[in-house]
Motif scaffolding. Structure first.
Motif, PDB file in Angstrom:
ATOM      1  N   PRO A   1      35.856  38.149  45.748  1.00 49.97           N
ATOM      2  CA  PRO A   1      36.737  38.131  46.922  1.00 49.97           C
ATOM      3  C   PRO A   1      37.685  36.928  46.966  1.00 49.97           C
ATOM      4  CG  PRO A   1      34.582  38.893  47.563  1.00 49.97           C
ATOM      5  CD  PRO A   1      34.465  38.444  46.123  1.00 49.97           C
ATOM      6  N   PRO A   2      37.227  35.693  46.643  1.00 44.69           N
ATOM      7  CA  PRO A   2      38.188  34.584  46.638  1.00 44.69           C
ATOM      8  C   PRO A   2      39.293  34.757  45.588  1.00 44.69           C
ATOM      9  CG  PRO A   2      35.967  33.729  46.743  1.00 44.69           C
ATOM     10  CD  PRO A   2      35.853  35.203  46.481  1.00 44.69           C
ATOM     11  N   GLU A   3      38.949  35.356  44.443  1.00 46.99           N
ATOM     12  CA  GLU A   3      39.970  35.590  43.416  1.00 46.99           C
ATOM     13  C   GLU A   3      41.004  36.611  43.898  1.00 46.99           C
ATOM     14  OE1 GLU A   3      37.758  34.929  39.152  1.00 46.99           O
ATOM     15  OE2 GLU A   3      37.151  36.670  40.340  1.00 46.99           O
ATOM     16  N   VAL A   4      40.546  37.633  44.592  1.00 43.61           N
ATOM     17  CA  VAL A   4      41.475  38.638  45.127  1.00 43.61           C
ATOM     18  C   VAL A   4      42.386  37.992  46.166  1.00 43.61           C
ATOM     19  CG1 VAL A   4      41.674  40.799  46.434  1.00 43.61           C
ATOM     20  CG2 VAL A   4      39.948  40.585  44.639  1.00 43.61           C
ATOM     21  N   LEU A   5      41.818  37.181  47.041  1.00 40.42           N
ATOM     22  CA  LEU A   5      42.631  36.503  48.055  1.00 40.42           C
ATOM     23  C   LEU A   5      43.677  35.607  47.392  1.00 40.42           C
ATOM     24  CD1 LEU A   5      43.151  36.047  51.050  1.00 40.42           C
ATOM     25  CD2 LEU A   5      41.444  34.226  50.992  1.00 40.42           C
ATOM     26  N   ARG A   6      43.260  34.906  46.357  1.00 40.06           N
ATOM     27  CA  ARG A   6      44.205  34.055  45.631  1.00 40.06           C
ATOM     28  C   ARG A   6      45.317  34.897  45.006  1.00 40.06           C
ATOM     29  NH1 ARG A   6      43.243  29.026  41.740  1.00 40.06           N
ATOM     30  NH2 ARG A   6      45.343  28.886  40.911  1.00 40.06           N
ATOM     31  N   ARG A   7      44.987  36.053  44.448  1.00 40.49           N
ATOM     32  CA  ARG A   7      45.998  36.936  43.855  1.00 40.49           C
ATOM     33  C   ARG A   7      46.978  37.450  44.914  1.00 40.49           C
ATOM     34  NH1 ARG A   7      44.829  39.622  38.671  1.00 40.49           N
ATOM     35  NH2 ARG A   7      45.990  41.350  39.573  1.00 40.49           N
ATOM     36  N   VAL A   8      46.471  37.716  46.124  1.00 42.20           N
ATOM     37  CA  VAL A   8      47.350  38.144  47.219  1.00 42.20           C
ATOM     38  C   VAL A   8      48.342  37.025  47.547  1.00 42.20           C
ATOM     39  CG1 VAL A   8      47.444  38.745  49.680  1.00 42.20           C
ATOM     40  CG2 VAL A   8      45.741  39.820  48.197  1.00 42.20           C
TER      41      VAL A   8
END
Length: 140
Positions: free
Chosen positions: A47-54
């Motif tokens: 989830p933190p990686e996805v947020l960073r990608r957003v």
């Protein structure tokens, strides 16, 4: 449920993100979570990686470019799910995402999520609050 609660917290607490509809944000998160360049393997992001990608996507200025936008997969005809955003809202989102990305890089994700600072991060460097663009500063 947690995703929805965090989405509400981010869009309600950070003025620049409030114009985003739930559907457009969900679509962007889904696309960031399932795409991994040219790899044939399915991506597995935390989830933190996805947020960073957003944040990386918005910070890249994709809203400011003359692009076809982000098509709604539920519509037969091409419909940009972000087409309703004004030029100012697009600029505010881009600046806010650039600042948020800096916070992520400096282990300050807790500021974006509106949670208490984890004890392990107390001694790490801080980005001064005054450096935040006015469109990012949280209400309250």
């Amino acid at each position: 449920k947690q995703w929805y609660q965090r989405r509400v917290a981010i869009t309600a607490g950070i003025p620049a993100w409030s114009p985003l509809s739930t559907w457009s944000l969900e679509l962007i998160v889904e696309r960031c979570a399932r795409t991994k360049g040219y790899s044939s393997q399915p991506p597995q992001f935390s989830p933190p990686e996805v947020l960073r990608r957003v944040f990386e996507l918005f910070a890249s200025g994709f809203l400011l470019l003359n692009s076809p936008g982000l098509n709604d997969p539920c519509e037969k005809e091409p419909v940009d799910v972000l087409g309703y955003l004004s030029s100012q809202e697009r600029e505010d989102l881009t600046a806010s995402a650039q600042y948020a990305l800096r916070l992520v890089v400096y282990n300050q994700l807790y500021k974006i999520l509106g949670i208490a600072q984890p004890p392990a991060l107390k001694n790490l460097g801080q980005i001064p609050r005054a450096a935040a663009p006015s469109s990012f500063k949280q209400r309250g």
